[in-house]
Design a protein around this motif. Structure first.
Motif: not given
Length: 598
Positions: A536-542
């Motif tokens: 979930w955290d890494m899916s937010s990498l812009a």
């Protein structure tokens, strides 16, 4: 499975987070401590007085055969007294180092390496005066051409943990061997010897202790607490990395960072700081169980990405399956397929159900309950009953870091067992349940590894020949740095938040350094930083998807939070990292010839 709905309304997520916030903050502080229980803290005492009767049985060392003799060792005696008090420091410091020379057999080949244990000074960027003496242990393979030779810097978590846990358990040339796949079965069931999974043939290795841990200390007029915060910690350790590269003529070597738990956000922020402030570009970043955005959920009322997935459910399901508590069809599925099924359900239908209360029909609720209960085992009914919850309340209970509720691990999932928080496969006596106020007091999965601290104290003194008068400070030594940590964070665009979200720094550096490879390692049985939460955290990498596909990967293993503590997983990680190093080095410098990779 029929679930009785009770009369009172479901308890909300915010209520549960407030009840668990103290435990959540303490949990991440325990990772990689090398002394996160009272026993470990008491064992890792004065390094200048080796702990008695460690019960160490030396593992066989490499046969030197007809190889030339090793250079003589150069011990170093340090009689300075260090303090881990908030205002502790030393008036002055030097860069004294102990140097030893050893051989090791890696994949059938004798190798000679040099180990150095000592300090490097880092300086205030404004005044250029030394403000900290950072302790490190470095292992370099002899006779290598360093322009192609990677150097990897290792950081534990906490915050407030030194590097001794990684040094004693992961990929250094020597490690602690425990019995029965890393479970200690008696007080002295330990061996210490060559590490078959060492990464020394792939990279030189540097294990680093942040200020206030190990033997690292502030230099006056700075004091220890000046470095106990997100930004100051990352900047001081970036300055150390740069100093090490300069002193050892490694500025053109491929540089890697390895961060465990809080070491994950620490090294992600460092990847940006190193480039922006010190002109050091990384070839690779290795994140083991990284707590990338750990604090937001209970720092603010409404997280920026809400609702997050119910990340506790996949760990609960994997744990229940490990203990044989699920239906026959689920027990028979291949492990990776089973995880994917639960993960897809959690991130798909269950999250949609959570997001859209207005669309919850009785039929949909029954379907969600059935699948939820089938994955979480019969203990699910106990959760509803004991907490007087409806199904929606139970979903909130499993939200985020639900395993912080110690009574779930001690009473509900596996009857008559206390389960490890850092590795839910590990069990302890149920009589100890009353002793658990948080999992830094007692955790069977950390208790298994108490020997790391005592062995490290002896190893540093006798084998590395660094003979200090002061204690090697571990997480259990009393500073409680994690409780004093300044979480306020400045981001690359100059904005600030009251918590660190290191995915923002990592995304900025991935865009700036498009050759940097990033690998995340996660344990199926990690209840501290659940693999679903990492996703979930890494899916937010812009960053563009094309860059993610090119440079980012995640691997999951049958392990807990300290994945390397499992013998099978450690060997698998070593194999995975061989390919990672080859790929990352190939993008930063000309690829090594085959004979140079032997």
């Amino acid at each position: 499975m029929t679930i009785k709905k009770l009369g009172q309304p479901a308890r909300g997520r915010r209520y549960l987070f407030s009840a668990l916030s103290i435990l959540l903050a303490a949990s991440i502080a325990g990772c990689g401590g090398g002394g996160s229980s009272p026993a470990a803290g008491s064992n890792d005492t004065q390094a200048s007085v080796p702990p008695p009767n460690l019960g160490l049985e030396a593992a066989p060392v490499a046969n030197a055969g007809s190889l030339p003799p090793l250079a003589p060792d150069e011990p170093f005696v340090n009689n300075r007294a260090y303090s881990i008090a908030d205002d502790g420091n030393v008036a002055e410091h030097d860069e004294g180092t102990a140097t030893t020379h050893r051989r090791i057999k890696i994949e059938g080949k004798n190798r000679t390496y040099t180990a150095k244990a000592g300090h490097l000074l880092v300086r205030d960027k404004t005044t250029s005066q030394p403000n900290a003496a950072i302790f490190y242990t470095a292992y370099t393979l002899d006779g290598e051409e360093t322009s192609h030779r990677p150097v990897t810097f290792f950081f534990n978590g906490g915050p407030g943990s030194p590097s001794s846990y990684l040094k004693m358990g992961s990929f250094a040339p020597m490690r602690v061997f425990t019995l029965n796949s890393s479970q200690i079965t008696g007080p002295n069931d330990l061996r210490f010897g060559e590490n078959p999974e060492t990464l020394l043939d792939r990279s030189d290795l540097v294990f680093v202790d942040p200020v206030g841990t190990g033997h690292s200390v502030a230099v006056a007029p700075a004091v220890n607490k000046d470095f106990w915060g997100v930004d100051s910690d990352a900047m001081s350790l970036s300055a150390f990395v740069t100093r090490y590269l300069n002193v050892n003529n490694r500025r053109i070597s491929p540089v890697f960072l390895f961060g465990e738990s809080y070491g994950g956000p620490r090294t992600s922020i460092m990847s940006y700081d190193l480039h922006a402030h010190f002109s050091v570009k990384l070839s690779g970043l290795i994140l083991l169980a990284p707590a990338m955005n750990h604090y937001e959920a209970y720092t603010v009322d409404t997280p920026r990405r809400s609702p997050a997935p119910i990340s506790g459910l996949p760990v609960a399901a994997m744990t229940a399956r490990h203990f044989g508590l699920l239906g026959a069809d689920l027990q028979a599925k291949p492990l990776d397929d089973f995880y994917k099924e639960v993960n897809d359900f959690t991130n798909g239908p269950l999250q949609e159900y959570q997001k859209k209360p207005s669309e919850r029909t009785p039929e949909l609720t029954r379907e969600m309950e059935h699948r939820f209960a089938s994955y979480s085992s019969s203990s699910y009914a106990n959760v509803l009953s004991d907490y007087d919850m409806t199904f929606e309340g139970a979903v909130d209970y499993f939200y985020g870091a639900y395993f912080n509720a110690a009574d779930y691990l001690t009473k509900k999932l596996v009857p008559n067992k206390i389960l490890g928080y850092y590795d839910t496969r590990k069990t302890g006596a149920p009589e100890l349940a009353t002793q658990i106020t948080d999992y830094l007091v007692y955790d069977p999965s950390v208790n298994d590894l108490d020997g790391y601290g005592a062995v490290h104290a002896s190893y540093l003194y006798h084998d590395l020949k660094y003979q200090a008068a002061s204690t090697y400070w571990t997480l259990g030594s009393g500073a409680k740095i994690h409780e004093k940590w300044n979480r306020k964070t400045v981001y690359p665009n100059g904005s600030t938040l009251d918590f660190p979200d290191a995915t923002i720094h990592l995304a900025a550096e991935m865009l700036n350094n498009t050759a940097m490879k990033v690998l995340t390692l996660a344990g199926y049985y990690d209840a501290v930083v659940q693999p679903n939460k990492i996703d979930w955290d890494m899916s937010s990498l812009a960053v563009p998807k094309s860059l993610i596909d090119k440079n980012y990967s995640i691997m999951r293993f049958e392990g807990g939070h300290m994945i390397y503590a499992d013998d099978k997983a450690r060997a698998q990680i070593r194999q995975a990292l061989e390919g990672f190093y080859r790929s990352a080095v190939a993008t930063s410098v000309p690829a090594m010839k085959p004979q140079e990779q032997d």
